[in-house]
Design a protein around this motif. Structure first.
Motif, PDB file in Angstrom:
ATOM      1  N   TYR A   1     -63.329 -90.858   4.578  1.00  0.00           N
ATOM      2  CA  TYR A   1     -63.186 -91.655   3.355  1.00  0.00           C
ATOM      3  C   TYR A   1     -61.712 -91.982   3.113  1.00  0.00           C
ATOM      4  CZ  TYR A   1     -67.994 -90.280   2.367  1.00  0.00           C
ATOM      5  OH  TYR A   1     -69.334 -90.086   2.433  1.00  0.00           O
TER       6      TYR A   1
ATOM      7  N   TRP B   1     -57.858 -99.998   4.123  1.00  0.00           N
ATOM      8  CA  TRP B   1     -58.027-101.170   3.254  1.00  0.00           C
ATOM      9  C   TRP B   1     -56.788-101.410   2.419  1.00  0.00           C
ATOM     10  CZ3 TRP B   1     -60.948-104.933   4.175  1.00  0.00           C
ATOM     11  CH2 TRP B   1     -62.177-104.759   4.790  1.00  0.00           C
TER      12      TRP B   1
ATOM     13  N   LEU C   1     -54.572-104.837   2.652  1.00  0.00           N
ATOM     14  CA  LEU C   1     -54.390-105.680   1.465  1.00  0.00           C
ATOM     15  C   LEU C   1     -52.922-105.732   1.059  1.00  0.00           C
ATOM     16  CD1 LEU C   1     -57.537-104.619  -0.563  1.00  0.00           C
ATOM     17  CD2 LEU C   1     -57.073-106.869   0.374  1.00  0.00           C
TER      18      LEU C   1
ATOM     19  N   ARG D   1     -51.116-108.146   3.258  1.00  0.00           N
ATOM     20  CA  ARG D   1     -51.377-109.517   2.788  1.00  0.00           C
ATOM     21  C   ARG D   1     -50.513-109.837   1.587  1.00  0.00           C
ATOM     22  NH1 ARG D   1     -55.942-112.691   3.769  1.00  0.00           N
ATOM     23  NH2 ARG D   1     -55.433-113.805   1.867  1.00  0.00           N
TER      24      ARG D   1
ATOM     25  N   ARG E   1     -47.577-112.636   0.713  1.00  0.00           N
ATOM     26  CA  ARG E   1     -47.712-113.577  -0.385  1.00  0.00           C
ATOM     27  C   ARG E   1     -46.551-113.482  -1.370  1.00  0.00           C
ATOM     28  NH1 ARG E   1     -52.413-116.324  -1.170  1.00  0.00           N
ATOM     29  NH2 ARG E   1     -53.174-116.790   0.908  1.00  0.00           N
TER      30      ARG E   1
ATOM     31  N   TYR F   1     -52.486-107.376  -9.536  1.00  0.00           N
ATOM     32  CA  TYR F   1     -53.293-106.907  -8.385  1.00  0.00           C
ATOM     33  C   TYR F   1     -52.457-106.052  -7.459  1.00  0.00           C
ATOM     34  CZ  TYR F   1     -56.506-110.791  -9.374  1.00  0.00           C
ATOM     35  OH  TYR F   1     -57.361-111.653  -9.936  1.00  0.00           O
TER      36      TYR F   1
ATOM     37  N   LEU G   1     -52.814-102.073  -6.086  1.00  0.00           N
ATOM     38  CA  LEU G   1     -52.815-101.567  -4.705  1.00  0.00           C
ATOM     39  C   LEU G   1     -51.778-100.471  -4.532  1.00  0.00           C
ATOM     40  CD1 LEU G   1     -53.183-104.863  -2.658  1.00  0.00           C
ATOM     41  CD2 LEU G   1     -54.866-103.066  -2.965  1.00  0.00           C
TER      42      LEU G   1
ATOM     43  N   LEU H   1     -53.087 -97.348  -6.149  1.00  0.00           N
ATOM     44  CA  LEU H   1     -54.149 -96.753  -5.321  1.00  0.00           C
ATOM     45  C   LEU H   1     -53.552 -96.035  -4.109  1.00  0.00           C
ATOM     46  CD1 LEU H   1     -57.199 -99.164  -4.961  1.00  0.00           C
ATOM     47  CD2 LEU H   1     -57.173 -96.813  -5.783  1.00  0.00           C
TER      48      LEU H   1
ATOM     49  N   MET I   1     -54.348 -97.014 -13.630  1.00  0.00           N
ATOM     50  CA  MET I   1     -55.336 -98.001 -13.183  1.00  0.00           C
ATOM     51  C   MET I   1     -56.050 -98.621 -14.384  1.00  0.00           C
ATOM     52  SD  MET I   1     -55.347 -98.660 -10.023  1.00  0.00           S
ATOM     53  CE  MET I   1     -56.875 -99.474  -9.597  1.00  0.00           C
TER      54      MET I   1
END
Lengths: 130, 233
Positions: free
Chosen positions: A4, A11, A15, A18, A22, A50, A54, A57, A105
């Motif tokens: 997990y 992920w 992300l 990416r 950007r 956003y 991330l 997290l 969060m």
């Protein structure tokens, strides 16, 4: 647990990669500071929200691993020794930092919903969910 | 700008990721239990690899936190008389032993200042000292077939360990804590202490060690009620 954690880490890494491109290309931070166009500034602040999610997290994953395997990842725990001069052990600092990611969060989620509300009101919020 | 399919996809991922974040706590269903059980041997292999990289770094004596060490017991506090205490070592060994405290004190003594981590979330830095568990087992002449160690306690607490963790150089049969004889609440006269296992693996009031070639029906007092068996840190 390892599976997990690896999945979540993969992920977040993809992300963030990416978003990093950007942020550099589109220059969300620059837009926020210099653009005269209100919609463009809103979009930029939305994207930054956003990206912060991330980052939070990723931090919660790393601090969680440190709490899960403190003997194997002792060097990760020792990063949290910065409050020791103030009398807080690295373990307590680690716990507080890790659990603080939950309200962080929640705040980012509230910012996300607030920004969406300003852009499209209830109609947009309904569209987002459905 | 809304026509960027890449951004749409990223948004979709975030939304699905966010929902799993919210619902993750409800995910303790049969599927996730099965995934956990299937990957557990891999987890243990990786942990054994990481733990095989030498001793865990220790703390300074000045970092010891006596007040942070909470006392947990599942079945009261047994009072063992030091003069009649015997540690039984048996199972897959050439010489079954009954060691008294003097025999344990005659072995090389080692102090480990390490972090004691409880599954409840708290932790405390403690200076444990006593003979190494590996030295005690070596006295009994362990069989090369031995792979697990069962640990019995005076309060009927039961634990089983993998032998590699039991033989770890920082796994002690502690008789002293923070430089003083072990208090009764902390497991006097002899308890297990190790930086590489969660607190519930570190039995207090240890009275018996049994070297086993395979695990039996009982894994441990808490493990039989669903706690993780390896419980490595």
């Amino acid at each position: 647990m390892g599976l997990y954690a690896a999945n979540l880490g993969l992920w977040i890494g993809l992300l963030l990669h990416r978003r990093h491109r950007r942020l550099a290309d589109g220059g969300d931070l620059g837009t926020l500071r210099h653009s005269a166009s209100a919609p463009r500034r809103r979009l930029a602040s939305h994207r930054i929200t956003y990206t912060l999610m991330l980052v939070v997290l990723a931090f919660s994953l790393l601090s969680g691993l440190a709490m899960y395997k403190p003997a194997q990842l002792w060097w990760l725990v020792s990063l949290f020794a910065f409050a020791e001069p103030a009398g807080h052990s690295s373990w307590q600092t680690l716990r507080v930092c890790h659990l603080a990611t939950i309200p962080a969060m929640a705040l980012l989620l509230a910012a996300h919903v607030g920004l969406s509300w300003r852009v499209g009101g209830l109609r947009l919020l309904r569209r987002m969910v459905l | 700008m809304g026509s960027d399919p890449g951004r749409r996809r990223a948004l979709g991922l975030l939304v699905s990721g966010g929902s799993s974040l919210l619902l993750g706590g409800c995910g303790l269903n049969r599927w996730s239990t099965a995934v956990g059980a299937a990957t557990q041997p891999l987890n243990e292999r990786i942990e054994a690899l990481l733990q095989g990289q030498g001793p865990v770094p220790e703390f300074r004596r000045s970092q010891v936190e006596p007040a942070a060490l909470l006392v947990n017991s599942f079945n009261g506090t047994p009072n063992l008389a030091p003069e009649s205490y015997r540690l039984v070592v048996n199972g897959a060994v050439r010489r079954p032993l009954r060691l008294d405290l003097a025999a344990l004190a005659a072995l090389p003594q080692r102090e480990c200042v390490t972090r004691h981590v409880c599954v409840e979330g708290w932790a405390a830095i403690v200076a444990w000292s006593g003979p190494r568990l590996a030295d005690v087992l070596a006295l009994a002449g362990p069989s090369p077939l031995g792979a697990y160690l069962a640990i019995r306690s005076a309060d009927q607490y039961f634990e089983t360990w993998d032998l590699a963790s039991a033989l770890h150089p920082q796994t002690l049969l502690a008789t002293h804590m923070n430089g003083a004889p072990l208090p009764v609440a902390n497991g006097a006269p002899v308890r297990l202490a190790s930086p590489i296992k969660l607190g519930y693996k570190q039995s207090k009031w240890v009275t018996g060690l049994e070297l086993m070639t395979s695990l039996g029906d009982r894994l441990g007092t808490w493990e039989d009620r669903g706690y993780e068996w390896f419980a490595g840190l």
